[in-house]
Design an enzyme around this catalytic site. Structure first.
Site, mmCIF file in Angstrom:
data_model
loop_
_atom_site.group_PDB
_atom_site.id
_atom_site.type_symbol
_atom_site.label_atom_id
_atom_site.label_comp_id
_atom_site.label_asym_id
_atom_site.label_seq_id
_atom_site.Cartn_x
_atom_site.Cartn_y
_atom_site.Cartn_z
ATOM 1 C CG HIS A 199 -2.246 -0.688 0.815
ATOM 2 N ND1 HIS A 199 -2.957 -1.458 1.685
ATOM 3 C CD2 HIS A 199 -2.922 -0.706 -0.344
ATOM 4 C CE1 HIS A 199 -4.030 -1.923 1.084
ATOM 5 N NE2 HIS A 199 -4.025 -1.481 -0.159
ATOM 6 C CD GLU A 441 -10.523 -13.043 -18.700
ATOM 7 O OE1 GLU A 441 -9.509 -12.383 -18.450
ATOM 8 O OE2 GLU A 441 -11.505 -13.090 -17.941
ATOM 9 C CG ASP A 465 -6.538 -14.215 -17.080
ATOM 10 O OD1 ASP A 465 -5.693 -14.908 -16.491
ATOM 11 O OD2 ASP A 465 -7.316 -13.435 -16.500
ATOM 12 C CB CYS A 512 -9.204 -4.007 -20.476
ATOM 13 S SG CYS A 512 -9.886 -5.631 -20.175
HETATM 14 C C1 PEP Z 1 -6.888 -9.686 -18.345
HETATM 15 O O1 PEP Z 1 -6.911 -10.890 -18.077
HETATM 16 O O2 PEP Z 1 -6.260 -9.206 -19.316
HETATM 17 C C2 PEP Z 1 -7.584 -8.718 -17.483
HETATM 18 C C3 PEP Z 1 -7.665 -7.453 -17.811
HETATM 19 O O3 PEP Z 1 -8.096 -9.174 -16.326
HETATM 20 P P1 PEP Z 1 -7.259 -9.506 -14.987
HETATM 21 O O4 PEP Z 1 -5.863 -8.952 -15.168
HETATM 22 O O5 PEP Z 1 -8.016 -8.870 -13.901
HETATM 23 O O6 PEP Z 1 -7.293 -11.001 -14.955
HETATM 24 MG MG MG Z 2 -8.345 -11.689 -16.710
#
Ligand code: PEP
Ligand code: MG
Length: 594
Positions: A199, A441, A465, A512
């Site tokens: 943190h 993913e 992922d 993302c």
């Molecule tokens: C991903 O898997 O790219 C994602 C954005 O989700 P997380 O990193 O939360 O698994």
């Molecule tokens: Mg993910």
């Protein structure tokens, strides 16, 4: 403690947490542990006195934490929740009641009883594999340390006493220490302990000073007044640099600061490519408090709100009302921009001690994300109802994680229908046109993309992922980290396929994963047709700058060439050369060094 006797230059490497370069004198902060020389048995007469001392120490600790929270510098106020979590720890029965019970039952002094309670909590945290959650033991330790100091009646050196610009070096710093940092006096800090997700590290990013943690025994090799260079981009520190090194870093620091200020100033400009194509750049967040910072970095909304935090931190499951308030505030704050709230992605590396989650042999392939939610439907329904209700307060969309096929979507739709019918019958307001999307993913979702597109409003490609599952490498496993390759031709082809399918089906598609905050990946993603990105907020100014310097037409020709390459290494080299020509300053300023 062995200290260096001479002034030879020394380089050490830790974990880069907050970017930038600082050059200045070291100020060692002794964060010695409170001296607990007392571990003694007490007699019946002393029991009451020890319980009283412990309770007094708890209330002094509470007052100190409240004062620190109320005096937090404005730039880190958004992290007030960290101090709240310390206040929550202070009230946790595992720490408080169990200490009192130990004093009463075992007839031991308050200090000893408290240390035993901490040890018990530590053992529970030791069994947690997830780095983020297990590292939260640091917060429990920080709070315990403060109680111990209060029991001892002594005080620690306060960082507010620092009067001239220095680089703080400490074995460890607590979030409470971080709230005392005055950025006009503290130009950087380094610690032996800590990881990327501690943190204190999260708060340091908001202070916008360079920070390197995890330097192991660096403080043993430093003396007060040593000259130090802290490179928050690479995690390197250089103690007593020679003249050439010093001049090199002074120039680098000046250049980087000028560049950072130019790109941050231009961050509010829309991300339009050289040939006039508008690209959307949004931010990923994990706490609603981050929404403010996201706006400062000129994100055009929240592309991904990961919602696990409230489930991981509390010692009970969050209620629908708590969740609703959290989602409503985040939605209202970012409105009219879009917020994509993702339903729970628990499991794998994120396990909650409040939930009955099985210990699995291959947790990444186990009861994770939507699989867990479809099994524990009451938990899922509570969250989904809270999100759907929050949709009445802005522009909210919902994302479901780890979808592997159509059946899961049909099951989710059933649940959504039940919830919306119930809300309608109770006359509870919600947006009846909410858009529903899924994370792409899992490789089976890539292959089934055409069919999946018939059931949802948009795709959000989660490459963190997707890379793990497509290349069969555990994203947490150091031994195969070298194979975590966003440039792997298979990954690029998968993303390309999903983007094409979404376009043909006329549904939205965004990416993302961390990869879209990587300067070298952005031109490739643009070239394969992606127009919506979501990333860590601090990366936004640079990525927008890259988008504004790229021609989509050229990026698309580059992508045709990239498709002919066989290995991740070849792809990386190709795009590195391209970027060196396109934006030579990125190379000069060290942004392409990783
Ligand atoms: C991903 O898997 O790219 C994602 C954005 O989700 P997380 O990193 O939360 O698994
Ligand atoms: Mg993910």
């Amino acid at each position: 403690m062995t200290k260096r006797q001479n002034k030879n230059q020394l380089k050490l490497t830790g974990i880069a947490v907050s970017s930038g370069i600082a050059i200045g004198k070291v100020r060692l902060i002794e964060r010695t542990k409170a001296q607990i020389t007392y571990q003694y048995l007490i007699n019946d007469d002393q029991i009451k006195h020890n319980v009283r001392r412990f309770k007094d120490a708890l209330s002094s600790t509470e007052n100190q934490l409240i004062t620190l929270k109320n005096h937090m510098p404005d730039i880190i106020k958004e992290h007030g929740f960290i101090m709240d979590s310390h206040l929550m720890i202070l009230k946790d029965s595992m720490l408080t009641e169990s200490t009192v019970n130990r004093i009463l039952d075992k007839k031991i002094c308050a200090e000893w009883a408290l240390k035993q309670s901490l040890e018990e909590i530590r053992q529970i945290f030791n069994q947690i594999e997830d780095e983020y959650i297990s590292s939260r033991i640091n917060d429990v330790e920080n709070v315990t340390e403060r109680i111990l100091w209060n029991l001892s009646g002594e005080t620690q050196e306060s960082l507010t006493n620092i009067k001239e610009p220095v680089i703080i070096a400490a074995h460890d710093l607590s979030p409470a220490d971080t709230t005392e940092i005055n950025v006009s006096k503290v130009i950087a800090f380094i610690t032996d302990m800590g990881g990327r997700t501690s943190h204190a590290a999260i708060m340091a990013q908001s202070l916008q000073i360079p920070v390197v943690v995890g330097l192991e025994s660096a403080t043993k090799q430093l003396k007060d007044g040593d000259l130090l260079i802290v490179n928050g981009n690479t995690g390197e520190i250089i103690v007593n640099p020679d003249n050439n090194t010093l001049i090199y870093y002074q120039e680098k620091k000046k250049e980087q600061e000028e560049y950072k200020s130019t790109i941050t100033k231009s961050s509010h400009l829309p991300a339009i490519t050289l040939d006039g194509h508008q690209i959307t750049v949004r931010a990923n967040i994990e706490f609603k408090e981050e929404v403010v910072a996201v706006r400062n970095f000129a994100a055009e909304g929240i592309g991904l709100y990961r919602t696990e935090y409230l489930y991981l931190w509390n010692n009970k499951l969050p209620s629908e009302e708590e969740l609703f308030e959290d989602y409503r505030k985040a939605t209202e704050t970012i409105a009219p921009a879009i917020i994509n709230i993702r339903t729970l992605d628990l499991g794998a590396d994120k396990v909650s001690s409040n939930l009955r989650m099985p210990k699995e042999k291959n947790p990444a392939l186990g009861l994770r994300a939507i699989r867990f939610c479809l099994k524990e439907q009451q938990i899922f329904k509570n969250q989904l109802r809270a999100i759907i209700r929050a949709s009445n307060y802005g522009n909210l969309q919902i994302i479901f994680p780890m979808i592997s096929g159509i059946q899961e979507i049909l099951d989710i739709k059933n649940i959504i229908t039940q919830i919306t019918e119930e809300l309608t019958s109770k006359k509870i307001a919600f947006d009846s046109n909410i858009k529903y999307g899924i994370m792409i993913e899992v490789p089976s979702a890539v292959i089934m993309a055409e069919e999946l597109a018939k059931h949802v409003d948009f795709f959000s490609i989660g490459t963190n992922d997707l890379i793990q599952y497509a290349l069969a490498i555990d994203r947490e496993n150091k031994n195969v980290a070298y194979m975590y390759q966003p440039f792997h031709p298979a990954i690029l082809r998968m993303i390309h396929h999903v983007v094409k399918v979404a376009k043909n089906a006329r549904i939205g598609v965004a990416l993302c994963g961390e990869m879209c905050g990587d300067p070298l990946c952005v031109p490739i993603l643009l070239g394969l047709g992606l127009k919506e990105f979501s990333m860590h907020a601090m990366a936004i100014p640079l990525i927008k700058k890259i988008i504004r310097s790229t021609s989509l037409e050229e990026a698309s020709t580059d992508f045709d060439n990239i498709l002919k390459l066989d290995t991740a290494k070849d792809v990386r080299e190709y795009i590195l050369n391209r970027m060196k020509r396109l934006l030579p300053e990125l190379q000069e300023k060290g942004y392409l060094d990783h």
